[in-house]
Design a protein around this motif. Sequence first.
Motif, PDB file in Angstrom:
ATOM      1  N   ASP A 158       0.873  -1.171   0.000  1.00 44.76           N
ATOM      2  CA  ASP A 158       0.000   0.000   0.000  1.00 44.76           C
ATOM      3  C   ASP A 158       0.911   1.221   0.000  1.00 44.76           C
ATOM      4  OD1 ASP A 158      -1.691   2.104   0.521  1.00 44.76           O
ATOM      5  OD2 ASP A 158      -2.077   1.523   2.607  1.00 44.76           O
ATOM      6  N   ALA A 160       0.016   4.113  -1.164  1.00 42.93           N
ATOM      7  CA  ALA A 160      -0.920   5.210  -1.439  1.00 42.93           C
ATOM      8  C   ALA A 160      -0.246   6.568  -1.290  1.00 42.93           C
ATOM      9  CB  ALA A 160      -2.119   5.125  -0.485  1.00 42.93           C
ATOM     10  N   LYS A 187      -2.441  13.385  -1.635  1.00 45.54           N
ATOM     11  CA  LYS A 187      -1.272  12.580  -1.999  1.00 45.54           C
ATOM     12  C   LYS A 187      -0.415  13.361  -2.995  1.00 45.54           C
ATOM     13  CE  LYS A 187      -3.632   9.973   0.544  1.00 45.54           C
ATOM     14  NZ  LYS A 187      -3.798   8.626   0.993  1.00 45.54           N
TER      15      LYS A 187
HETATM   16  C1  LIG Z   1      -4.821   7.719   1.325  1.00 51.37           C
HETATM   17  C2  LIG Z   1      -4.444   6.362   1.732  1.00 51.37           C
HETATM   18  C3  LIG Z   1      -5.214   5.251   1.354  1.00 51.37           C
HETATM   19  C4  LIG Z   1      -6.514   5.363   0.619  1.00 51.37           C
HETATM   20  O1  LIG Z   1      -6.396   5.960  -0.641  1.00 51.37           O
HETATM   21  P1  LIG Z   1      -7.754   6.347  -1.438  1.00 51.37           P
HETATM   22  O2  LIG Z   1      -7.281   6.640  -2.827  1.00 51.37           O
HETATM   23  O3  LIG Z   1      -8.323   7.560  -0.758  1.00 51.37           O
HETATM   24  O4  LIG Z   1      -8.671   5.192  -1.366  1.00 51.37           O
HETATM   25  C5  LIG Z   1      -4.758   3.998   1.718  1.00 51.37           C
HETATM   26  N1  LIG Z   1      -3.623   3.840   2.416  1.00 51.37           N
HETATM   27  C6  LIG Z   1      -2.866   4.882   2.819  1.00 51.37           C
HETATM   28  C7  LIG Z   1      -1.596   4.635   3.560  1.00 51.37           C
HETATM   29  C8  LIG Z   1      -3.251   6.177   2.494  1.00 51.37           C
HETATM   30  O5  LIG Z   1      -2.492   7.206   2.887  1.00 51.37           O
END
Ligand SMILES: *Cc1c(COP(=O)(O)O)cnc(C)c1O
Length: 393
Positions: A158, A160, A187
Amino acid sequence: MTQAPNVYDAEPIPEAARAEIDRLLQSGDLFRYTAPQDAPVALLEREFAEMMGSRYALAVSSCSAALFLSLKALNLPKGARVLLPGFTFAAVPSAVVHADCQPVLAEVGPNFRVDLADFAAKLPDVDAVIISHMRGHTSDMDAIMALCDAANIPVIEDAAHSLGTVWKGRKVGTIGKIGCFSFQSYKLVNAGEGGILITDDADLVARAVIMSGAYEHNWKKNMGLAESFVKWQNMLPLYNMRMQNLSAAVIRPQLGEVARRVRDGRAGHDRVAAALNLSTWLDVPPPLEGEQRAPDSIQFNLVDMSDEDVARFTEAAAARGVKVQVFGMSDDNARAFWNWRFIEGLPELPQTRAMLMRACDVRLPARLTEDELDYISSALVGAAEAAKGAAAA
Ligand SMILES: *Cc1c(COP(=O)(O)O)cnc(C)c1O
């Protein structure tokens, strides 16, 4: 500088997005599978895969959708146990529950990274692993991959919030079997909403593509993997988590900005970290050896502070115009595991809880100037002095 900088405003979207968005609005061509080829979403997938050095990419509606599809594409049995860090965003255990799996939480240490002893102890009982590189903090991926490879357990990264982070020369998100990224506004790349997954596994990506909503023969517009697609066509449910063309039009011109945002974000973070580490009461854990961070926020621990000191600290920082979030000290923080009450048999994680009660979060977008960064540093150091001064008085 006498005024606190605004850390919430986004950067403008590059000018280049406008002509493409205008073209899409003119033609109404917003669905990724209308154009016979080279739709903006398909181009984004190719460009992102190339940027990351991965074979395949699938753009979807969010990182949560990417995590969900990754779990589904792994063909895990119903009720499969998925190990993930106890410090992550609530959407991650949610994706596990949504995929009919059971989240298992690993302890996280005071440096915001997975506690490897607890991870290793829980690993024999799980079917898959999600490593959240929370706020860009990379756990020891060499140790994690060695343990998981030996046990033949697939790892989903993950990433993200970790686009641009490098672990021992490898891009974060390319180390596990699948990497997932977010384009939500907070992000590094901002499309409002959006996500993408990358992998080198042809059969796995074909399953994810079909389940993302490539019904009938639309998969021909994703990538040339006919053998895998024919095998899985009509064998899998469609969850319709596609990205639309407008999102890709907003994202594509930002890919060229990633290197600059990473460089500036890291420099800004390290400038503030050095200033905070001069304070007795504030501690920014260093990166792991071999980790090159790509932060757009800073996390630090409050040292030798009581709950009252912590409350005084956040008030004093707010009075200076800097909002500090102590992860565990607000009523409903989505990153505090005890609020994930949708998990059956939610465990207690004493070490993670202790960390969350003193760990602070402050946004530091890459666009901040040195003056603005120094304002934030002084406000935080001053607030800590004020909190501890009041305690001593
Ligand atoms: C923002 C985030 C998510 C979720 O991302 P979305 O695109 O909003 O679903 C998942 N994991 C982490 C670590 C994040 O910072």
